[in-house]
Design an enzyme around this catalytic site. Structure first.
Site, PDB file in Angstrom:
ATOM      1  N   CYS A 161       0.815  -1.227   0.000  1.00  0.00           N
ATOM      2  CA  CYS A 161       0.000   0.000   0.000  1.00  0.00           C
ATOM      3  C   CYS A 161       0.840   1.266   0.000  1.00  0.00           C
ATOM      4  O   CYS A 161       0.279   2.363  -0.046  1.00  0.00           O
ATOM      5  CB  CYS A 161      -0.962  -0.013   1.170  1.00  0.00           C
TER       6      CYS A 161
HETATM    7  N1  COA Z   1     -20.452  -9.235   8.428  1.00  0.00           N
HETATM    8  C1  COA Z   1     -20.915  -9.332   9.684  1.00  0.00           C
HETATM    9  N2  COA Z   1     -20.131  -9.602  10.745  1.00  0.00           N
HETATM   10  C2  COA Z   1     -18.824  -9.812  10.514  1.00  0.00           C
HETATM   11  C3  COA Z   1     -18.260  -9.751   9.216  1.00  0.00           C
HETATM   12  C4  COA Z   1     -19.141  -9.444   8.163  1.00  0.00           C
HETATM   13  N3  COA Z   1     -18.685  -9.336   6.891  1.00  0.00           N
HETATM   14  N4  COA Z   1     -16.937  -9.998   9.294  1.00  0.00           N
HETATM   15  C5  COA Z   1     -16.647 -10.216  10.581  1.00  0.00           C
HETATM   16  N5  COA Z   1     -17.793 -10.108  11.341  1.00  0.00           N
HETATM   17  C6  COA Z   1     -17.932 -10.273  12.783  1.00  0.00           C
HETATM   18  C7  COA Z   1     -16.911 -11.254  13.318  1.00  0.00           C
HETATM   19  O1  COA Z   1     -17.408 -12.575  13.250  1.00  0.00           O
HETATM   20  C8  COA Z   1     -16.770 -10.767  14.743  1.00  0.00           C
HETATM   21  O2  COA Z   1     -17.843 -11.250  15.495  1.00  0.00           O
HETATM   22  P1  COA Z   1     -17.607 -11.827  16.977  1.00  0.00           P
HETATM   23  O3  COA Z   1     -17.097 -10.662  17.763  1.00  0.00           O
HETATM   24  O4  COA Z   1     -18.981 -12.307  17.365  1.00  0.00           O
HETATM   25  O5  COA Z   1     -16.593 -12.912  16.802  1.00  0.00           O
HETATM   26  C9  COA Z   1     -16.935  -9.241  14.645  1.00  0.00           C
HETATM   27  O6  COA Z   1     -17.647  -9.030  13.443  1.00  0.00           O
HETATM   28  C10 COA Z   1     -15.625  -8.481  14.627  1.00  0.00           C
HETATM   29  O7  COA Z   1     -14.757  -9.056  13.614  1.00  0.00           O
HETATM   30  P2  COA Z   1     -13.313  -8.489  13.320  1.00  0.00           P
HETATM   31  O8  COA Z   1     -12.710  -9.257  12.189  1.00  0.00           O
HETATM   32  O9  COA Z   1     -12.549  -8.436  14.613  1.00  0.00           O
HETATM   33  O10 COA Z   1     -13.681  -7.017  12.803  1.00  0.00           O
HETATM   34  P3  COA Z   1     -12.929  -5.666  12.949  1.00  0.00           P
HETATM   35  O11 COA Z   1     -13.747  -4.773  13.790  1.00  0.00           O
HETATM   36  O12 COA Z   1     -11.482  -5.836  13.306  1.00  0.00           O
HETATM   37  O13 COA Z   1     -13.019  -5.109  11.456  1.00  0.00           O
HETATM   38  C11 COA Z   1     -11.556  -4.837   9.552  1.00  0.00           C
HETATM   39  C12 COA Z   1     -12.392  -5.813  10.394  1.00  0.00           C
HETATM   40  C13 COA Z   1     -10.808  -5.628   8.502  1.00  0.00           C
HETATM   41  C14 COA Z   1     -12.509  -3.858   8.881  1.00  0.00           C
HETATM   42  C15 COA Z   1     -10.589  -4.061  10.453  1.00  0.00           C
HETATM   43  O14 COA Z   1      -9.887  -4.929  11.297  1.00  0.00           O
HETATM   44  C16 COA Z   1      -9.573  -3.268   9.671  1.00  0.00           C
HETATM   45  O15 COA Z   1      -9.887  -2.500   8.772  1.00  0.00           O
HETATM   46  N6  COA Z   1      -8.295  -3.366  10.058  1.00  0.00           N
HETATM   47  C17 COA Z   1      -7.224  -2.630   9.395  1.00  0.00           C
HETATM   48  C18 COA Z   1      -6.991  -3.312   8.121  1.00  0.00           C
HETATM   49  C19 COA Z   1      -6.124  -2.576   7.159  1.00  0.00           C
HETATM   50  O16 COA Z   1      -5.969  -1.378   7.191  1.00  0.00           O
HETATM   51  N7  COA Z   1      -5.566  -3.317   6.267  1.00  0.00           N
HETATM   52  C20 COA Z   1      -4.771  -2.773   5.263  1.00  0.00           C
HETATM   53  C21 COA Z   1      -5.138  -3.403   4.028  1.00  0.00           C
HETATM   54  S1  COA Z   1      -4.344  -2.540   2.736  1.00  0.00           S
END
Ligand code: COA
Length: 377
Positions: A161
Site C-alpha cells: 500500500c
Molecule cells: N459481516 C458481519 N459480521 C462480521 C463480518 C461481516 N462481513 N466480518 C466479521 N464479522 C464479525 C466477526 O465474526 C466478529 O464477530 P464476533 O465478535 O462475534 O466474533 C466481529 O464481526 C468483529 O470481527 P473483526 O474481524 O474483529 O472485525 P474488525 O472490527 O477488526 O473489522 C476490519 C475488520 C478488517 C474492517 C478491520 O480490522 C480493519 O480495517 N483493520 C485494518 C486493516 C487494514 O488497514 N488493512 C490494510 C489493508 S491494505
C-alpha cells in the site's frame, strides 16, 4: 530543517480514473450470503456432525461500522455477484492489445498530463507503483510509456500500500538528480482481482481505481502546483497483510490454488500496530520542519479504514480531525490499496490556498510507510 527546506520538485498535475460499475454493500452481501447458503447446504452433514463450521452471513451494517465503506467501483460485477464464481470476469487480452492495467494507468495519466499542461512526449520517466502487478515483464510502465509516446525510461515498483507514495518519491528523486525532467507516476490499482470474495472478513474491503501524478522541477511548475518540501519512507517487517501469489506457485501443485495466494490479513493486529506507527511517522516528519501539526491544512491519509484514519489523525492533531482536515474517500471508493492517499489528494486539494501545507501519507503491507510534505505554490 526549516519549514522551507525543499526537494526543488513539484507535483504539477494529477488525475483520477475509475471503472464505472458501482458495487453497493447490500448487493455484495446478498451474493455472499447466497454463496454461504450453498456452501453450508453442500457441507450440511459435516456441519451437523460438528466437524465443519457454517459460514455466517455478512451484513452491510457490519461493513459500514467496521470500515466506513459504503460503495466501491469495480471492473466487473457479473463474476463477483455470481455465487458460483465469486471472482471478477476479466478476459485475457491478446499480446498485441494494450493490457488492462496499462489501460487503467493511461486513463488517469491523460488527465494528470492535461492538468499539468504537458503531453506524453514531454514525459521522460514513467514510474508505475502498484500493490499488484498483472505480469512479471515487460514492465507495465514501459507499455504505458509506449502508449503515451513518452521518452526516457520506465519501471514498475511494488511496495504494497505504499507503492504509490514510494513511486512519487522515486520520481522526485530522479528529478533531483537530473535523471529526468518530467516524471509521470501511475498507480493502476485493479485490486478486485486479488481479493478472496468468499471470505467474510475481507470480501468488502477493496475497490478499483487509477491515479496519476506529474512531477517536475519546481522552476518549471506553474502556479497552483504542489511543491514537495521533503519525503520519508520506512518499512518494518510484518506478516499481518500478505498475498503469496507469485511465479513459483505452479512449482508446488499441492498448494498452488490455496487461498493464501489471495489477499489475507489479521485486520485487528494491523489496526493495533499501524495506528501508532503512522501517527509517530507523520509527527516526526512535520516536526523535522518545525511545523506544528495544526499548521498543516490537510492530511491525505491512506484509505483503508475510516476508524483507523480517525485514530491516526486524532493522535497527530491532539483532537478529532474534521473531514476537511483529513478527507475520507473510502466511503465511495473502498480501499484502493496504494492509490488511496493519492486519490484523496487529487480529489481534495484544489480548494487549498497558496502557501498551505499538506501531508500525503500511506501505510500498509510490509509494513511500509511513505509520506510527502507538500506546500501549494
Ligand atoms: N459481516 C458481519 N459480521 C462480521 C463480518 C461481516 N462481513 N466480518 C466479521 N464479522 C464479525 C466477526 O465474526 C466478529 O464477530 P464476533 O465478535 O462475534 O466474533 C466481529 O464481526 C468483529 O470481527 P473483526 O474481524 O474483529 O472485525 P474488525 O472490527 O477488526 O473489522 C476490519 C475488520 C478488517 C474492517 C478491520 O480490522 C480493519 O480495517 N483493520 C485494518 C486493516 C487494514 O488497514 N488493512 C490494510 C489493508 S491494505
Amino acid at each position: 530543517m526549516s519549514p522551507r527546506t525543499t526537494t526543488g520538485t513539484s507535483i504539477t498535475g494529477h488525475g483520477v480514473w475509475h471503472p464505472e460499475p458501482v458495487l453497493e454493500n447490500e448487493e455484495l452481501c446478498v451474493a455472499f450470503n447466497e454463496f454461504a447458503r450453498r456452501e453450508n447446504a453442500k457441507y450440511a452433514a459435516e456441519i451437523a456432525a460438528g466437524t465443519r463450521q457454517p459460514i455466517k452471513d455478512s451484513t452491510p451494517e457490519f461493513i459500514i461500522k467496521a470500515s466506513g465503506i459504503i460503495t466501491r467501483y469495480v471492473h466487473d460485477k457479473t463474476g463477483l455477484l455470481d455465487p458460483e464464481r465469486m471472482c471478477p470476469n476479466i478476459p485475457d487480452r491478446p499480446e498485441e492489445e494494450i493490457s488492462v492495467q496499462a489501460e487503467y494507468a493511461v486513463n488517469a495519466a491523460k488527465r494528470a498530463l492535461e492538468r499539468a499542461g504537458r503531453t506524453g512526449e514531454d514525459v521522460d520517466l514513467v514510474v508505475l507503483g502498484c500493490s499488484n502487478l498483472q505480469r512479471m515483464y515487460p514492465a507495465i510502465a514501459i507499455e504505458v510509456q509506449e502508449a503515451l509516446g513518452a521518452r526516457g525510461y520506465g519501471y514498475d515498483m511494488s511496495l504494497g500500500c505504499s507503492a504509490a507514495t514510494g513511486a512519487t518519491i522515486m520520481a522526485s528523486q530522479a528529478i533531483q538528480t537530473g535523471a529526468a525532467k518530467c516524471a509521470l507516476v501511475v498507480v493502476p490499482e485493479l485490486t478486485t482481482g486479488h481479493m478472496n470474495w468468499r471470505e467474510r472478513d475481507s470480501h468488502f474491503i477493496f475497490g478499483d481505481a487509477s491515479v496519476a501524478l506529474v512531477v517536475e522541477p519546481t522552476d518549471r511548475a506553474k502556479p497552483g502546483s504542489w511543491e514537495i518540501l521533503s519525503t520519508r519512507m520506512m518499512s518494518k517487517w510484518s506478516n499481518n497483510i500478505r498475498n503469496n501469489y507469485g511465479y513459483l506457485d505452479r512449482c508446488d501443485p499441492e498448494t498452488q490454488n490455496n487461498t493464501d495466494k489471495l489477499f489475507h490479513q489479521h485486520g485487528r493486529r494491523v489496526y493495533k500496530d499501524v495506528v501508532p506507527l503512522a501517527a509517530k511517522f507523520i509527527l516526526e516528519h512535520i516536526a523535522a520542519h518545525e511545523l506544528p501539526p495544526q499548521s498543516v491544512a490537510r492530511y491525505w491519509l491512506h484509505q483503508a479504514n475510516v476508524n483507523m484514519n480517525n485514530s491516526i489523525a486524532e493522535r497527530v492533531l491532539g483532537r478529532p480531525a474534521s473531514r476537511e482536515e483529513a478527507p475520507v474517500i473510502l466511503d465511495e471508493y473502498g480501499n484502493t490499496a496504494s492509490a488511496g492517499s493519492l486519490l484523496a489528494f487529487s480529489l481534495h486539494s484544489e480548494d487549498l490556498a497558496r502557501g498551505d501545507f499538506g501531508v500525503m501519507c500511506s501505510f500498509g503491507a510490509g509494513y511500509s510507510l511513505g509520506s510527502l510534505l507538500l506546500q501549494r505554490t
